[in-house]
Design an enzyme around this catalytic site. Structure first.
Site, PDB file in Angstrom:
ATOM      1  N   ARG A 211      -7.406   3.148 -14.295  1.00  0.00           N
ATOM      2  CA  ARG A 211      -8.301   3.310 -13.142  1.00  0.00           C
ATOM      3  C   ARG A 211      -9.750   3.053 -13.552  1.00  0.00           C
ATOM      4  O   ARG A 211     -10.525   2.447 -12.805  1.00  0.00           O
ATOM      5  CB  ARG A 211      -8.149   4.723 -12.552  1.00  0.00           C
ATOM      6  CG  ARG A 211      -6.846   4.942 -11.783  1.00  0.00           C
ATOM      7  CD  ARG A 211      -6.842   6.254 -11.041  1.00  0.00           C
ATOM      8  NE  ARG A 211      -6.499   7.383 -11.861  1.00  0.00           N
ATOM      9  CZ  ARG A 211      -5.279   7.924 -11.952  1.00  0.00           C
ATOM     10  NH1 ARG A 211      -4.270   7.397 -11.280  1.00  0.00           N
ATOM     11  NH2 ARG A 211      -5.059   8.975 -12.718  1.00  0.00           N
ATOM     12  N   PHE A 227       1.019   0.976  -2.818  1.00  0.00           N
ATOM     13  CA  PHE A 227       1.691   2.157  -3.372  1.00  0.00           C
ATOM     14  C   PHE A 227       0.624   3.151  -3.845  1.00  0.00           C
ATOM     15  O   PHE A 227       0.642   3.651  -4.969  1.00  0.00           O
ATOM     16  CB  PHE A 227       2.612   1.773  -4.541  1.00  0.00           C
ATOM     17  CG  PHE A 227       3.537   0.629  -4.248  1.00  0.00           C
ATOM     18  CD1 PHE A 227       4.747   0.824  -3.593  1.00  0.00           C
ATOM     19  CD2 PHE A 227       3.199  -0.658  -4.636  1.00  0.00           C
ATOM     20  CE1 PHE A 227       5.602  -0.245  -3.331  1.00  0.00           C
ATOM     21  CE2 PHE A 227       4.035  -1.737  -4.376  1.00  0.00           C
ATOM     22  CZ  PHE A 227       5.239  -1.527  -3.716  1.00  0.00           C
ATOM     23  N   CYS A 336       6.512   1.109 -14.224  1.00  0.00           N
ATOM     24  CA  CYS A 336       6.661   2.391 -14.911  1.00  0.00           C
ATOM     25  C   CYS A 336       8.134   2.680 -15.208  1.00  0.00           C
ATOM     26  O   CYS A 336       8.504   3.823 -15.475  1.00  0.00           O
ATOM     27  CB  CYS A 336       6.055   3.527 -14.089  1.00  0.00           C
ATOM     28  SG  CYS A 336       6.842   3.787 -12.486  1.00  0.00           S
TER      29      CYS A 336
END
Length: 392
Positions: A211, A227, A336
């Site tokens: 981020r 998402f 992931c």
């Protein structure tokens, strides 16, 4: 303590300190062993090789130690102290502008089946094995002691992570303390953490560094965060100076949480808008106005049998992003799924790029942050993969 005996020659992986013992390696076990019991593991020659938690399934034993030691209060204290010291040494714990980090990352901290995330003065503990569930109260007590005032509340959240057949009757709730403050600080930004009903422990701590990287690219951009879940990437993009940020998730609760987090940090800011919609449908209908796109979907494959379909899903999703993103745009794309390797994922994205004919360059290859360490003897722990791509 009951015993588990290996077949001849099946101790090789344990001699390399791999923390899982699979059912196919077992010769026989003592009678009356129950799921969650502590067991000692012996080779076919009768030599001690490990102690760990017994469980039903393909992984029969999760190894806690390769030394013949008691798994008691001192053991938990030693392991939790080591986990905290590692976070202090890398500077992630005790930061003034960050009280959000992972303290225990399962096998990565030599505590297979246990996850502990810290959000301010509350630690959220999650068990992925019956053995860790059985030890939860002792672990929580040791945790508060080891943290020396950093944590005063321990919330246990394992309703959805334990084997449903174990019939443990587990419930989420505070084991120690009781806190109504569910906000946490990450790199100077505030977030509501839904440890009651949210995914994982309530927040995706593993994307913190990614981020921050996105924030550096966001200035002047029109951003699409697919998402979005808690809206983490969206909030960072706004602080980075994005002109427009759209957040998309199929969950109405996720959209509500995203809007709350945006309002918490940027009250009344009109640059942000959230949409509750299916990702593929939204991308189909979207125009090409976005020049920074984030694809951070949930795991497409949770077991090897789903790998082929998962790779097709990643390819399909990235094709849509490549088609829609503006020339000169930047794509952050992630997987992931533990069973999807870096090579698997990169090949899926490569296939998507080739199908669209776009010129694509890799700017960064991303992974989980340092507070989600990978045990060098357990490569399966490397679950988060990401690419930052420049698209002509």
């Amino acid at each position: 303590m009951k015993a588990v005996y290996l077949k001849k020659g099946k101790e090789d992986s344990l001699l390399r300190f791999h923390p899982w013992i699979f059912s196919g390696a077992i010769h026989h076990i003592d009678k009356d062993i129950q799921e969650g019991d502590l067991v000692k593991v012996f080779t076919a020659n009768g030599d001690f090789i490990a102690v760990g938690h017994f469980q039903i399934g393909s992984i029969t034993v999760r190894v806690l130690s390769f030394r013949d030691i008691p798994i008691d209060y001192d053991f938990w204290r030693s392991r939790l102290t080591a986990a905290l010291q590692m976070r202090l040494s890398i500077g992630i714990a005790d930061q003034k502008d960050n009280d959000t980090y992972r303290l225990v990352h399962g096998e990565g901290d030599h505590l297979p089946g246990l996850v502990i995330d810290c959000y301010g003065s509350t630690a959220v503990m999650q068990a992925h094995s019956v053995g860790m569930h059985m030890a939860r109260h002792q672990i929580a007590k040791v945790l508060v002691e080891v943290m020396e005032g950093r944590v005063s509340h321990v919330y246990y959240k394992s309703e959805t992570t334990l084997p449903y057949k174990a019939d443990l009757g587990q419930e989420n709730g505070f084991i120690i303390g009781q806190s109504e403050d569910n906000t946490a600080c990450e790199n100077g930004l505030r977030f509501y953490v839904d440890w009651l009903k949210g995914q994982k422990t309530g927040f995706f701590v593993d994307q913190r560094d990614n981020r921050s990287l996105l924030e550096r690219y966001a200035n002047g951009k029109k951003v699409l965060n697919m998402f979005c879940y808690t809206g983490g990437f969206s909030v960072y993009a706004m602080r980075g100076g994005a002109n427009l940020v759209h957040s998309v998730d199929s969950s109405a609760k996720a959209i509500e949480l995203t809007n709350r987090n945006v309002e918490l940090n940027f009250p009344g800011d009109k640059r942000h808008e959230a949409f509750c919609d299916d990702a593929f449908r939204f991308l189909d209908a979207a125009d090409d106005k976005y020049d920074l796109v984030i694809l951070d979907p949930p795991a497409f494959a949770k077991h090897r049998a789903a790998l082929s379909n998962a790779l097709k899903g990643y390819t399909r999703l990235n094709v849509k992003a490549f088609v829609k993103i503006r020339s000169g745009g930047i794509l952050f794309t992630f997987s992931c799924s533990q069973v999807v390797t870096k090579d698997h994922f990169r090949n899926a994205v490569f296939t998507a790029a080739a199908k669209t004919g776009r010129k694509v360059r890799i700017l960064h290859q991303l992974h989980q942050p340092a507070d989600h360490p990978i045990n060098i003897y357990h490569p399966e722990g490397e679950y988060l993969k990401g690419l930052v791509l420049y698209v002509e």
